[in-house]
Design an enzyme around this catalytic site. Structure first.
Site, mmCIF file in Angstrom:
data_model
loop_
_atom_site.group_PDB
_atom_site.id
_atom_site.type_symbol
_atom_site.label_atom_id
_atom_site.label_comp_id
_atom_site.label_asym_id
_atom_site.label_seq_id
_atom_site.Cartn_x
_atom_site.Cartn_y
_atom_site.Cartn_z
ATOM 1 N N THR A 88 0.857 -1.180 0.000
ATOM 2 C CA THR A 88 0.000 0.000 0.000
ATOM 3 C C THR A 88 0.896 1.233 0.000
ATOM 4 O O THR A 88 1.556 1.529 0.997
ATOM 5 C CB THR A 88 -0.926 0.009 1.232
ATOM 6 O OG1 THR A 88 -1.718 -1.184 1.226
ATOM 7 C CG2 THR A 88 -1.850 1.215 1.198
ATOM 8 N N LYS B 254 -32.315 5.454 16.041
ATOM 9 C CA LYS B 254 -32.901 4.996 17.303
ATOM 10 C C LYS B 254 -31.841 4.314 18.172
ATOM 11 O O LYS B 254 -31.688 4.628 19.364
ATOM 12 C CB LYS B 254 -34.047 4.029 17.025
ATOM 13 C CG LYS B 254 -34.589 3.333 18.288
ATOM 14 C CD LYS B 254 -35.684 2.343 17.958
ATOM 15 C CE LYS B 254 -35.178 1.141 17.194
ATOM 16 N NZ LYS B 254 -34.352 0.245 18.067
ATOM 17 N N LYS C 273 -7.785 0.785 -2.279
ATOM 18 C CA LYS C 273 -7.285 0.189 -1.029
ATOM 19 C C LYS C 273 -7.293 1.207 0.111
ATOM 20 O O LYS C 273 -7.635 0.874 1.258
ATOM 21 C CB LYS C 273 -5.862 -0.339 -1.250
ATOM 22 C CG LYS C 273 -5.168 -0.879 0.016
ATOM 23 C CD LYS C 273 -5.863 -2.112 0.571
ATOM 24 C CE LYS C 273 -5.244 -2.575 1.887
ATOM 25 N NZ LYS C 273 -3.858 -3.006 1.789
#
Length: 283
Positions: A85, A236, A160
């Site tokens: 990466t 909620k 990525k």
């Protein structure tokens, strides 16, 4: 990551050549039939696909363009795949340099971790020319059951980065939920088992990633009813968590952000509970 990927690649009919700064990292692959060499240049001298799995941008640049690097020997038509990466711009710049020698570089980051590699279940996101993608796809199939052509060079890395943003924000949210649960006297180990069990069924955060745009949804669109329902349940439940946190003195910054932005993120705008919280915050 490199070791389990290489282990899967040993099944490639054309054979596998491996190289690592730590020779011991190649031992299992060599034991399965791979041949170890000392430099990336020696790999590229014989390989038509070169996969790189190192730590960061500088190491990738060194392996590709440095002394003893891939470009010293790579022949025209070779495809260099970077699984690390790195910055998208690094991939684009290296692809330009490689193209000058007739070599294709694709950025091909992976998701699934070492277990995914060992099981042949990695997702690999490939940025590059379609022809280069078609060249690497059958090789990657040895370690991946989802190889995706993300687009031009850099697109795989951008995909990525977005995927990992979700991953680590989710980790931060898990830590926040754990703080609330701990303060409420919940067994965190049992909670973790419930979360992993139900995420495996519902798909976790990825379950809402169903549209091809993040634009607001028109009221007559099919997805409007779906995500309005999701927003109602989400607002909620987050409101209940925030109320419990207030009782216990636990700060939930991501919880407050989720209440405020869930509806907008889903494309249907805030619901009554988020609108009321916004109004209260501005008083």
């Amino acid at each position: 990551m490199g070791a389990p990927i290489a282990q899967r690649f040993t099944a490639w009919p054309g054979g596998l050549v491996v190289c690592d700064a730590r020779p011991e990292a190649t031992e299992k692959a060599v034991g399965a039939g791979a041949r170890a060499v000392a430099t990336p240049a020696e790999v590229a001298a014989v390989a038509h696909v070169v996969s790189i799995t190192v730590v960061d941008d500088e190491q990738v640049r060194s392996v590709v363009t440095g002394p003893g690097g891939v470009l010293e020997t790579a022949r025209p038509g070779t495809v260099v795949a970077v699984h690390s990466t790195i910055a998208p711009d690094t991939a684009v710049a290296l692809a330009t340099t490689c193209a000058e020698k007739g070599v294709d570089l694709v950025d091909a980051p992976v998701s699934g971790g070492a277990p995914g590699a060992e099981q042949g279940r990695l997702a690999i996101m490939v940025g590059g020319e379609r022809s280069a993608y078609e060249t690497v796809k059958p090789v990657f199939a040895l370690t991946s059951d989802m190889t995706m052509h993300a687009g031009p060079v850099g697109a795989g890395t951008r995909m990525k980065v977005a995927r990992n943003l979700l991953h680590f924000i989710s980790f931060t949210a898990a830590a926040e939920a754990s703080r609330l649960a701990e303060a409420a006297g919940v067994d965190l180990v049992k909670l973790g088992k419930v979360v992993r069990h139900t995420d495996a069924i519902t798909g976790g955060a990825g379950a809402i990633m169903l549209r091809d745009t993040t634009a607001p949804i028109a009221e007559d669109d099919f997805w409007h009813g779906v995500f309005t329902h999701v927003r109602g349940l989400g607002e909620k439940d987050v409101s209940l968590a925030l109320a419990l946190a207030a009782e216990l003195g636990v700060d939930l910054p991501l919880g407050r952000l989720a209440l405020d932005q869930l509806g907008d993120g889903l494309g249907v705008g805030p619901g009554p509970l988020a609108a009321a919280a916004r109004e209260k915050a501005t008083r």
